[in-house]
Design a protein around this motif. Structure first.
Motif, mmCIF file in Angstrom:
data_model
loop_
_atom_site.group_PDB
_atom_site.id
_atom_site.type_symbol
_atom_site.label_atom_id
_atom_site.label_comp_id
_atom_site.label_asym_id
_atom_site.label_seq_id
_atom_site.Cartn_x
_atom_site.Cartn_y
_atom_site.Cartn_z
ATOM 1 N N TYR A 114 0.837 -1.213 0.000
ATOM 2 C CA TYR A 114 0.000 0.000 0.000
ATOM 3 C C TYR A 114 0.867 1.257 0.000
ATOM 4 O O TYR A 114 0.579 2.228 -0.695
ATOM 5 N N ASP A 115 1.960 1.231 0.798
ATOM 6 C CA ASP A 115 2.881 2.388 0.842
ATOM 7 C C ASP A 115 3.497 2.654 -0.531
ATOM 8 O O ASP A 115 3.540 3.792 -0.999
ATOM 9 N N ALA A 116 3.971 1.554 -1.162
ATOM 10 C CA ALA A 116 4.627 1.701 -2.473
ATOM 11 C C ALA A 116 3.639 2.223 -3.515
ATOM 12 O O ALA A 116 3.966 3.087 -4.334
ATOM 13 N N ILE A 117 2.394 1.719 -3.451
ATOM 14 C CA ILE A 117 1.370 2.149 -4.418
ATOM 15 C C ILE A 117 1.037 3.629 -4.206
ATOM 16 O O ILE A 117 0.912 4.397 -5.163
ATOM 17 N N SER A 118 0.914 4.036 -2.939
ATOM 18 C CA SER A 118 0.532 5.436 -2.665
ATOM 19 C C SER A 118 1.646 6.409 -3.064
ATOM 20 O O SER A 118 1.373 7.552 -3.431
ATOM 21 N N LYS A 119 2.907 5.961 -3.039
ATOM 22 C CA LYS A 119 4.018 6.846 -3.439
ATOM 23 C C LYS A 119 4.153 6.926 -4.963
ATOM 24 O O LYS A 119 4.818 7.812 -5.481
ATOM 25 N N SER A 120 3.551 5.974 -5.666
ATOM 26 C CA SER A 120 3.700 5.930 -7.124
ATOM 27 C C SER A 120 2.601 6.764 -7.795
ATOM 28 O O SER A 120 1.796 7.395 -7.122
ATOM 29 N N ASN A 121 2.556 6.691 -9.129
ATOM 30 C CA ASN A 121 1.539 7.450 -9.891
ATOM 31 C C ASN A 121 0.322 6.575 -10.194
ATOM 32 O O ASN A 121 -0.354 6.769 -11.203
ATOM 33 N N PHE A 122 0.058 5.586 -9.332
ATOM 34 C CA PHE A 122 -1.000 4.604 -9.593
ATOM 35 C C PHE A 122 -2.384 5.230 -9.740
ATOM 36 O O PHE A 122 -3.125 4.911 -10.669
ATOM 37 N N GLN A 123 -2.744 6.151 -8.815
ATOM 38 C CA GLN A 123 -4.132 6.643 -8.786
ATOM 39 C C GLN A 123 -4.534 7.323 -10.094
ATOM 40 O O GLN A 123 -5.604 7.058 -10.634
ATOM 41 N N GLN A 124 -3.677 8.207 -10.610
ATOM 42 C CA GLN A 124 -4.081 8.908 -11.832
ATOM 43 C C GLN A 124 -4.100 7.987 -13.043
ATOM 44 O O GLN A 124 -4.942 8.131 -13.939
ATOM 45 N N GLU A 125 -3.182 6.997 -13.072
ATOM 46 C CA GLU A 125 -3.122 6.124 -14.247
ATOM 47 C C GLU A 125 -4.268 5.115 -14.259
ATOM 48 O O GLU A 125 -4.833 4.818 -15.309
ATOM 49 N N ILE A 126 -4.651 4.596 -13.092
ATOM 50 C CA ILE A 126 -5.759 3.629 -13.045
ATOM 51 C C ILE A 126 -7.074 4.333 -13.394
ATOM 52 O O ILE A 126 -7.961 3.750 -14.021
ATOM 53 N N PHE A 127 -7.187 5.617 -13.027
ATOM 54 C CA PHE A 127 -8.404 6.379 -13.361
ATOM 55 C C PHE A 127 -8.530 6.518 -14.886
ATOM 56 O O PHE A 127 -9.621 6.407 -15.444
#
Length: 425
Positions: A114-127
Motif C-alpha cells: 500500500y505504501d509503495a502504491i501510494s508513493k507511485s503514480n498509480f491513482q491517476q493512471e488507473i483512473f
C-alpha cells in the motif's frame, strides 16, 4: 544473436503485427466514433490530431461525457480508492493462513505494498484506465519497475495496442506500436543498440518522433532455473517499426501489461463497453440538440418576409433602425412563423438523456443526497452498487486487479522490500 536470425525475427514480428492490425481494423472506426462523442481528448484513433487542438466541435450535448466520468469515478471508488484498503493477501496453501507467524509477515507485506502504491503514480493512471474501459471496452495498464518510486504505472492509449488471447481467454501476447522523441529513445536504449537512422535523426532533429514496437509474448521453451533474461516466462522485444531493426531482446517474469476488458463476446478479443451501447442514443440526442439550436435561433432572429415592391432597400436589421416603405403601400416586413413546438423537443431530448444516463448506470450508482441516512443504509446502498456491476467487477477482478497485485508483489519481492520471510515460508 546472428544478423540472419535477427532479420528473420524482425520479419516474423512485422508479419504478426500486420495480421493483428488487420484483425483490429474493424474496431477502429467504432472506437473513433465513441471517443468523438464521449471521450474527445482521446479521439485520435483513425484521425491524426495535433496536440492541443479543439476536440469538442462535434458535440452539442455533454450528457454522455458527464455520465462516462461518473461511471469511471464510481468504479475507481469501488475498486481502487486510495481512501480504502482495497485488497488483502492470502496464501494458496490454506494451512499457512492459520499460522500467526506467516499471517503477520503477509500483513506487513500488504501494508508495504500500500505504501509503495501510494508513493507511485498509480491513482491517476488507473483512473485513465477506467475511462478507456467504459469508452472502448478494452484498457491497457503498463507496470514497470522504477528506480526512485519502486513502481511506475502508465495507462496506454487504445490506438497503440494489438492483442491476442491464449487458450484460457486471457491476453498474453501484446504488440504495442507507439511514438517516442528520438532523443528519449537514445537515452532509453543507448547509442549502441539503435539503428543509424535514429542516430542521424537525433543529431539533426532530436525532438522529432520515431515509431517503435514493443512485443510481449510468452516463451514456449526456457529454463526456469536460470535467472537470465533469455529464460524468463515472457519475451520482450523492442523494434523500430520502419526499418525493422531489433533494438533489444529481454524478458519479464510476469506480463508487464495488464489488459482488462469491460464485457466481451466469446468470439471476440477486444471488449465492448457502455459507451458502445449508448452510442445510438448519444448520436440521436446530439442531432436533436443541434436542430433545436437552429430552431431557437430562427425564433430569436426569424427569417423575414419582405415585399419585392413595397420596401425601399436596404433593409436594416439592427435595433432602433428605420426602414422606409412606399407611401400608400399596405405591404409590411413580417416574420416567417416556423411553428416550433419547444416543449415537445425538450421532452424528446430529456428522454434520450435519461436513456444515456441509464446506460452508464448513473441513476443507480449516484446516491441521492439524504442527510438522515443511517450507516446501515449507506452500506446497503454500497452493496446495491456492487450488485448492479457484479458481472463486470468479476471480470475486472481476474483481468485487472489480480495480475496487477501479483506483478506489484513480485517486483517488491525481487527488490527485497519485504521483511525476511519466517522459516515456515
Amino acid at each position: 544473436m546472428q544478423n540472419q536470425e535477427l532479420r528473420s525475427l524482425a520479419k516474423q514480428l512485422k508479419d504478426n503485427l500486420s495480421r493483428l492490425m488487420e484483425k483490429r481494423s474493424t474496431w477502429e472506426s467504432h472506437w473513433q466514433e465513441v471517443s468523438d462523442f464521449m471521450l474527445p481528448r482521446k479521439a485520435e484513433i483513425t484521425k491524426e490530431r495535433a496536440r492541443g487542438d479543439k476536440r469538442h466541435t462535434l458535440i452539442f450535448d455533454a450528457t454522455a461525457i458527464h455520465a462516462l466520468e461518473l461511471l469511471a469515478a464510481s468504479l475507481h471508488g469501488m475498486l481502487t480508492s486510495s481512501a480504502n484498503k482495497w485488497f488483502s493477501l492470502r496464501f494458496k496453501e490454506t494451512d499457512l493462513n492459520t499460522i500467526d507467524e506467516a499471517k503477520e509477515w503477509l500483513e506487513d507485506a500488504t501494508s508495504r505494498m500500500y505504501d509503495a502504491i501510494s508513493k507511485s503514480n498509480f491513482q491517476q493512471e488507473i483512473f485513465e484506465c477506467y475511462h478507456d474501459l467504459i469508452a472502448f471496452g478494452t484498457a491497457c495498464l503498463m507496470i514497470e519497475e522504477d528506480q526512485d518510486d519502486v513502481l511506475l504505472f502508465s495507462a496506454r492509449h487504445i490506438k497503440e495496442i494489438y492483442i491476442q488471447e491464449n487458450k484460457k481467454g486471457f491476453v498474453d501476447t501484446l504488440y504495442r506500436r507507439f511514438k517516442m522523441p528520438v532523443g528519449a529513445a537514445l537515452d532509453k536504449f543507448g547509442i549502441d543498440n539503435v539503428s543509424k537512422d535514429i542516430i542521424n535523426k537525433a543529431r539533426k532533429t532530436p525532438f522529432d518522433d520515431v515509431e517503435l514496437v514493443h512485443v510481449i509474448r510468452p516463451r514456449n521453451d526456457f529454463d526456469p532455473n536460470k535467472k537470465d533474461k533469455a529464460n524468463m516466462p515472457f519475451q520482450s522485444i523492442y523494434m523500430e517499426y520502419e526499418t525493422g531493426h531489433i533494438i533489444s531482446i529481454g524478458g519479464f517474469k510476469e506480463n508487464p501489461y495488464v489488459i482488462p476488458r469491460y464485457l466481451k463476446a466469446s468470439t471476440e478479443t477486444y471488449g465492448r463497453s457502455p459507451g458502445m451501447n449508448a452510442l445510438p442514443d448519444v448520436k440521436v440526442l446530439n442531432k436533436m440538440v443541434e436542430n433545436a439550436l437552429k430552431a431557437a435561433a430562427k425564433q430569436i432572429d426569424p427569417p423575414l418576409l419582405i415585399p419585392d415592391d413595397g420596401m425601399i432597400a436596404p433593409v436594416r436589421m439592427s435595433p432602433g433602425s428605420i426602414n422606409y416603405y412606399r407611401a400608400g403601400s399596405r405591404d409590411r416586413i413580417e416574420t416567417l412563423q416556423i411553428g416550433q413546438a419547444t416543449s415537445t423537443t425538450l421532452n424528446n431530448e430529456n428522454q434520450r438523456r435519461d436513456a444515456i444516463v441509464k446506460m452508464f448506470h448513473v441513476d443507480q450508482l449516484v446516491i441521492a443526497e439524504n442527510r438522515n441516512m443511517t450507516a446501515t443504509e449507506v452500506l446497503q446502498r454500497q452493496e446495491e452498487k456492487m450488485r448492479i456491476l457484479g458481472p463486470v467487477l468479476g471480470r475486472l477482478q481476474s483481468e485487472l486487479l489480480s495480475p496487477l497485485i501479483i506483478r506489484i508483489f513480485n517486483i517488491m519481492l525481487r527488490k527485497g522490500l519485504f521483511q525476511p520471510a519466517p522459516d515456515i515460508l
